[in-house]
Scaffold this motif. Structure first.
Motif, PDB file in Angstrom:
ATOM      1  N   ALA A 277      17.358  11.132 -30.200  1.00 56.04           N
ATOM      2  CA  ALA A 277      16.157  11.804 -29.699  1.00 56.04           C
ATOM      3  C   ALA A 277      14.982  11.494 -30.602  1.00 56.04           C
ATOM      4  CB  ALA A 277      16.382  13.322 -29.628  1.00 56.04           C
ATOM      5  N   ASN A 278      13.798  11.446 -30.003  1.00 54.73           N
ATOM      6  CA  ASN A 278      12.566  11.337 -30.773  1.00 54.73           C
ATOM      7  C   ASN A 278      12.195  12.715 -31.313  1.00 54.73           C
ATOM      8  OD1 ASN A 278      11.809   8.496 -29.971  1.00 54.73           O
ATOM      9  ND2 ASN A 278      11.847   9.450 -27.954  1.00 54.73           N
ATOM     10  N   MET A 279      11.620  12.756 -32.490  1.00 53.66           N
ATOM     11  CA  MET A 279      11.186  14.027 -33.041  1.00 53.66           C
ATOM     12  C   MET A 279       9.943  14.510 -32.311  1.00 53.66           C
ATOM     13  SD  MET A 279      10.553  15.104 -37.011  1.00 53.66           S
ATOM     14  CE  MET A 279       9.169  13.979 -37.289  1.00 53.66           C
ATOM     15  N   ASP A 285       2.780  14.424 -29.289  1.00 48.54           N
ATOM     16  CA  ASP A 285       3.875  13.476 -29.503  1.00 48.54           C
ATOM     17  C   ASP A 285       4.422  12.975 -28.177  1.00 48.54           C
ATOM     18  OD1 ASP A 285       3.627  13.927 -32.224  1.00 48.54           O
ATOM     19  OD2 ASP A 285       5.293  15.342 -32.328  1.00 48.54           O
ATOM     20  N   LEU A 286       4.640  13.893 -27.250  1.00 47.18           N
ATOM     21  CA  LEU A 286       5.191  13.532 -25.942  1.00 47.18           C
ATOM     22  C   LEU A 286       4.220  12.646 -25.171  1.00 47.18           C
ATOM     23  CD1 LEU A 286       7.614  14.312 -23.899  1.00 47.18           C
ATOM     24  CD2 LEU A 286       5.866  15.725 -22.824  1.00 47.18           C
ATOM     25  N   VAL A 287       2.948  13.036 -25.141  1.00 48.78           N
ATOM     26  CA  VAL A 287       1.925  12.274 -24.418  1.00 48.78           C
ATOM     27  C   VAL A 287       1.839  10.848 -24.962  1.00 48.78           C
ATOM     28  CG1 VAL A 287      -0.540  12.109 -23.914  1.00 48.78           C
ATOM     29  CG2 VAL A 287       0.596  14.326 -23.798  1.00 48.78           C
ATOM     30  N   TYR A 288       1.892  10.735 -26.272  1.00 51.73           N
ATOM     31  CA  TYR A 288       1.792   9.419 -26.917  1.00 51.73           C
ATOM     32  C   TYR A 288       3.030   8.567 -26.619  1.00 51.73           C
ATOM     33  CZ  TYR A 288       1.559   5.894 -30.614  1.00 51.73           C
ATOM     34  OH  TYR A 288       1.536   4.708 -31.305  1.00 51.73           O
ATOM     35  N   MET A 289       4.222   9.143 -26.775  1.00 46.27           N
ATOM     36  CA  MET A 289       5.457   8.379 -26.603  1.00 46.27           C
ATOM     37  C   MET A 289       5.687   7.966 -25.144  1.00 46.27           C
ATOM     38  SD  MET A 289       6.855   7.906 -29.560  1.00 46.27           S
ATOM     39  CE  MET A 289       8.539   7.448 -29.143  1.00 46.27           C
ATOM     40  N   LYS A 341      -0.501   8.652 -38.040  1.00 44.25           N
ATOM     41  CA  LYS A 341      -0.799  10.082 -37.985  1.00 44.25           C
ATOM     42  C   LYS A 341      -2.048  10.362 -37.166  1.00 44.25           C
ATOM     43  CE  LYS A 341      -1.215  14.181 -40.898  1.00 44.25           C
ATOM     44  NZ  LYS A 341      -1.202  14.740 -42.259  1.00 44.25           N
ATOM     45  N   ILE A 342      -3.065   9.534 -37.317  1.00 40.49           N
ATOM     46  CA  ILE A 342      -4.332   9.800 -36.638  1.00 40.49           C
ATOM     47  C   ILE A 342      -4.197   9.630 -35.125  1.00 40.49           C
ATOM     48  CG2 ILE A 342      -5.396   7.498 -36.658  1.00 40.49           C
ATOM     49  CD1 ILE A 342      -7.961   8.942 -37.623  1.00 40.49           C
ATOM     50  N   SER A 343      -3.285   8.763 -34.685  1.00 44.36           N
ATOM     51  CA  SER A 343      -3.085   8.585 -33.241  1.00 44.36           C
ATOM     52  C   SER A 343      -2.643   9.888 -32.606  1.00 44.36           C
ATOM     53  CB  SER A 343      -2.043   7.493 -32.988  1.00 44.36           C
ATOM     54  OG  SER A 343      -2.497   6.245 -33.459  1.00 44.36           O
ATOM     55  N   GLY A 344      -1.686  10.557 -33.240  1.00 47.78           N
ATOM     56  CA  GLY A 344      -1.209  11.833 -32.724  1.00 47.78           C
ATOM     57  C   GLY A 344      -2.282  12.913 -32.760  1.00 47.78           C
ATOM     58  N   ILE A 345      -3.079  12.920 -33.829  1.00 49.67           N
ATOM     59  CA  ILE A 345      -4.148  13.919 -33.960  1.00 49.67           C
ATOM     60  C   ILE A 345      -5.182  13.726 -32.851  1.00 49.67           C
ATOM     61  CG2 ILE A 345      -6.013  14.782 -35.424  1.00 49.67           C
ATOM     62  CD1 ILE A 345      -4.367  13.925 -37.854  1.00 49.67           C
TER      63      ILE A 345
END
Length: 366
Positions: A277-279, A285-289, A341-345
């Motif tokens: 599983a992805n963390m 996180d979900l939107v990005y992945m 990190k900045i991508s998720g932010i």
């Protein structure tokens, strides 16, 4: 589908030894269920995988009585039936080799929404799991996802409730027929769920919520969705079975991490540790992945008045407000954040409606 076609399909599925896989094989060979029953036994024997026991069971006339009773229930209870080749059958589930031939549903369900996710977990949800689930669904709400779960105690019912609070379609996958509800204490949620969503099952009205049915139910939960999210789980449990099935279907799986000493985080931590599983630490996180396109969603992500920003988000927002459009790399370098990190932010800030992406990896404050 006509009543006659459905009748013969029901009868076929009631033949002992004919599961979903064999039924699809027979239907592919003979075209429809009625033809199968009217075909000579020696011709059915020619189908790969058909043995003498199945051929003997095909002569059992009691399957027609059972099919007649179930067809009567379907008609009198206004149950909607989806055949696995129908357009209204869940698209992702169609691609699962062991998907049910028939799905029975009640409510106002629309499977055309591309963003369908399943949320599962322990029946002993903690305050940590509840609060994560709340913020996760609230942050995803502008993207209008469909929330799927198993309508059980704990994580399941919390996910359904939060979906309803945020006006999202939510679907409960049941381990029994539509003539009953389990657990009984959840009856109070039925009407509200059926207003925007509802219930689906592969089980007949004669089926009770037996233990083995829940494992079968889990494959629908996993197969119907783009991704499965495990909120909390002990080191063993049904949600881990669902996660494993989702992996077998080559679907994305996410798990919420917790402290190593927390009993109901052990399963999630193990999924992450074993790379099953992805963390998942936020909706971003979900939107990005999953590479969800925020800008193309039917519901615009509106900037809320007096939106609260985290310290890191505020730093980026102030920088963009002062400097206008900037490249992702420039934002990372100037604000002193690593790219990962900045991508998720930034995605989280998009969900809050305070920044928007532009072509060429540019971002600007709204």
């Amino acid at each position: 589908m006509s009543d006659q076609e459905l009748f013969y399909l029901l009868a076929l599925l009631k033949v002992e030894g004919v599961g979903d896989v064999m039924a699809k094989k027979l239907l592919a060979h003979f075209g429809n269920a009625e033809t199968i029953f009217k075909t000579k036994i020696n011709q059915i024997a020619a189908v790969d995988g058909v043995g003498s026991a199945l051929l003997k069971n095909m002569k059992d006339k009691s399957v027609f009585e059972k099919a007649e009773r179930e067809l009567e229930f379907i008609k009198t209870s206004a149950v909607h039936v989806s055949f696995f080749q129908d357009a209204d059958y869940p698209e992702r589930l169609k691609h699962c080799f062991d998907a049910p031939v028939l799905i029975f549903s009640a409510g106002n369900i629309n499977f055309k929404n591309r963003k369908i996710i399943s949320i599962v977990g322990t029946r002993q949800i903690t305050s940590y799991g509840t609060e994560f689930c709340r913020s996760f669904i609230e942050d995803l709400a502008p993207l209008d996802p469909v929330i799927v779960s198993g309508f059980a105690y704990g994580v399941d019912i919390v996910a359904h409730q939060l979906a309803m609070e945020n006006n999202l379609q939510t679907i409960g996958v049941l381990a029994h027929g539509l003539n009953q509800i389990y657990p009984k204490t959840h009856k109070k949620y039925i009407a509200k769920m059926e207003e925007n969503g509802g219930f689906i099952t592969e089980f007949w009205s004669s089926s009770n919520p037996d233990r083995e049915n829940f494992v079968r139910r889990n494959r629908i939960v996993a197969g119907i969705s783009e991704a499965t999210i495990v909120i909390e789980s002990a080191d063993r449990g049904g949600s881990l079975i669902t996660a494993n099935i989702a992996n077998d279907y080559n679907r994305d799986v996410f798990a919420v991490p917790g402290r190593s000493t927390d009993v109901y985080s052990m399963g999630c931590n193990n999924l992450i540790k074993t790379q099953k599983a992805n963390m998942l630490t936020s909706a971003a996180d979900l939107v990005y992945m999953l590479n969800w396109d925020i800008q193309s969603t039917g519901k615009a992500v509106q900037k809320q008045l007096f939106v609260e920003l985290e310290t890191e988000e505020q730093k980026i927002y102030d920088f963009l407000l002062k400097n206008g459009r900037e490249l992702l790399d420039t934002i990372a370098l100037t604000c002193d954040f690593p790219i990962y990190k900045i991508s998720g932010i930034l995605i989280n800030m998009e969900l809050k409606g305070v920044v928007r992406p532009l072509p060429g990896k540019l971002f600007e404050a709204i």
